[in-house]
Design a protein around this motif. Structure first.
Motif, short mmCIF file in Angstrom:
data_model
loop_
_atom_site.label_atom_id
_atom_site.label_comp_id
_atom_site.label_asym_id
_atom_site.label_seq_id
_atom_site.Cartn_x
_atom_site.Cartn_y
_atom_site.Cartn_z
N GLU A 101 -86.84 -27.46 -3.69
CA GLU A 101 -86.53 -27.56 -5.11
C GLU A 101 -85.81 -28.87 -5.41
O GLU A 101 -86.10 -29.54 -6.41
CB GLU A 101 -85.68 -26.37 -5.55
CG GLU A 101 -86.42 -25.04 -5.46
CD GLU A 101 -85.52 -23.85 -5.58
OE1 GLU A 101 -86.04 -22.73 -5.78
OE2 GLU A 101 -84.28 -24.00 -5.46
N ALA A 104 -88.29 -31.71 -5.44
CA ALA A 104 -89.28 -31.72 -6.52
C ALA A 104 -88.68 -31.94 -7.90
O ALA A 104 -89.28 -32.61 -8.75
CB ALA A 104 -90.06 -30.40 -6.51
N THR A 197 -95.82 -26.83 -11.91
CA THR A 197 -94.84 -27.90 -11.99
C THR A 197 -94.92 -28.46 -13.41
O THR A 197 -95.97 -28.96 -13.82
CB THR A 197 -95.14 -29.02 -10.98
OG1 THR A 197 -95.11 -28.47 -9.66
CG2 THR A 197 -94.11 -30.13 -11.07
N THR A 199 -93.58 -30.99 -16.52
CA THR A 199 -92.92 -32.26 -16.78
C THR A 199 -92.69 -32.44 -18.27
O THR A 199 -93.42 -31.90 -19.11
CB THR A 199 -93.74 -33.45 -16.24
OG1 THR A 199 -95.07 -33.38 -16.80
CG2 THR A 199 -93.86 -33.38 -14.73
N THR A 205 -89.85 -34.00 -13.76
CA THR A 205 -90.16 -32.63 -13.36
C THR A 205 -88.93 -31.78 -13.65
O THR A 205 -87.89 -31.93 -13.00
CB THR A 205 -90.52 -32.56 -11.87
OG1 THR A 205 -91.69 -33.35 -11.63
CG2 THR A 205 -90.79 -31.12 -11.45
N LEU A 208 -89.98 -25.65 -12.09
CA LEU A 208 -90.91 -25.12 -11.09
C LEU A 208 -91.06 -23.63 -11.39
O LEU A 208 -90.06 -22.93 -11.57
CB LEU A 208 -90.37 -25.33 -9.67
CG LEU A 208 -90.04 -26.75 -9.25
CD1 LEU A 208 -89.42 -26.76 -7.86
CD2 LEU A 208 -91.27 -27.64 -9.28
#
Length: 225
Positions: A101, A104, A197, A199, A205, A208
């Motif tokens: 996490e 990302a 994912t 954005t 990003t 999640l």
């Protein structure tokens, strides 16, 4: 020019629903030709960041509960109509982020909010979702529970974070016992797993999400354009 407009929208200088200057005024303000301004607005419209109304003007896209729901919730009824989900259960908690996490999510956050929800359609539990967002971008999120049905409207209006793109990976799985228990189906039942994912305007990003769908009588529909 596109980056300048996106920065102004992301900062809140141009709020959701705000009307942009005309192509000529925008070009003069930013020091570019009217043709360049027109091309920039067309690109922003294609990306869903603005919407253009013929004879009226160009506006910053504002997510409404209905538009966000039907754009990002893709479960469909047997007849192909949109399935309207209802919230059955919700748990929002702040916790330390896991390594994947941190890698990302924007800002490599040490802490995140985890939003676990179960949603139903016509009384049947069909969706189990776990969304993870950086805690620093969503202060006080747990205090807002229960959250609205469409999270992306909350993100935009409460935190000025507008989701403009969601990339998904879809696969069939055998449901884990804890997920199946929340959906009230037999352990090991085939489920559709969707890893998303999301954005925002600034290409960060910010979410999640892992969802499991019961699709015995419903389908997950994707429109390709």
């Amino acid at each position: 020019m596109i980056e300048t407009l996106i920065d102004r929208i992301a900062s809140g200088d141009l709020a959701p629903g705000a009307m942009l200057p005309s192509e000529g005024d925008l070009g003069a303000e930013l020091g570019v030709s009217q043709g360049t301004a027109r091309k920039a607005l067309m690109d922003l419209e294609r990306r869903g960041i603005v919407r253009r109304r013929q004879g009226v003007g160009t506006f910053v896209t504002a997510r409404t509960p209905e538009s966000a729901l039907f754009h990002f919730f893709r479960l469909r009824n047997p007849d192909g109509s949109h399935a309207a989900p209802a919230l059955e259960e919700e748990n929002v908690r702040r916790r330390r982020s896991l390594r994947d996490e941190r890698e990302a999510l924007f800002g490599k956050p040490d802490h995140v909010f985890e939003i676990e929800r179960v949603r139903s359609v016509d009384g049947s539990r069909l969706v189990h979702e776990v969304s993870v967002v950086p805690a620093a971008l969503f202060p006080g999120l747990s205090e807002r529970s229960p959250l609205p049905n469409t999270l992306y409207v909350l993100y935009q209006h409460a935190y000025s974070i507008a989701i403009v793109q969601a990339n998904e990976r879809i696969r069939a799985v055998s449901g884990k016992p804890e997920v199946c228990a929340r959906l009230r189906v037999a352990a090991g039942q085939p489920l559709l797993r969707v890893d998303r994912t999301a954005t925002d305007l600034s290409n960060r990003t910010v979410e999640l999400r892992t969802s499991h769908f019961v699709t015995e009588e419903h389908c997950y529909a994707v429109a390709l354009t």
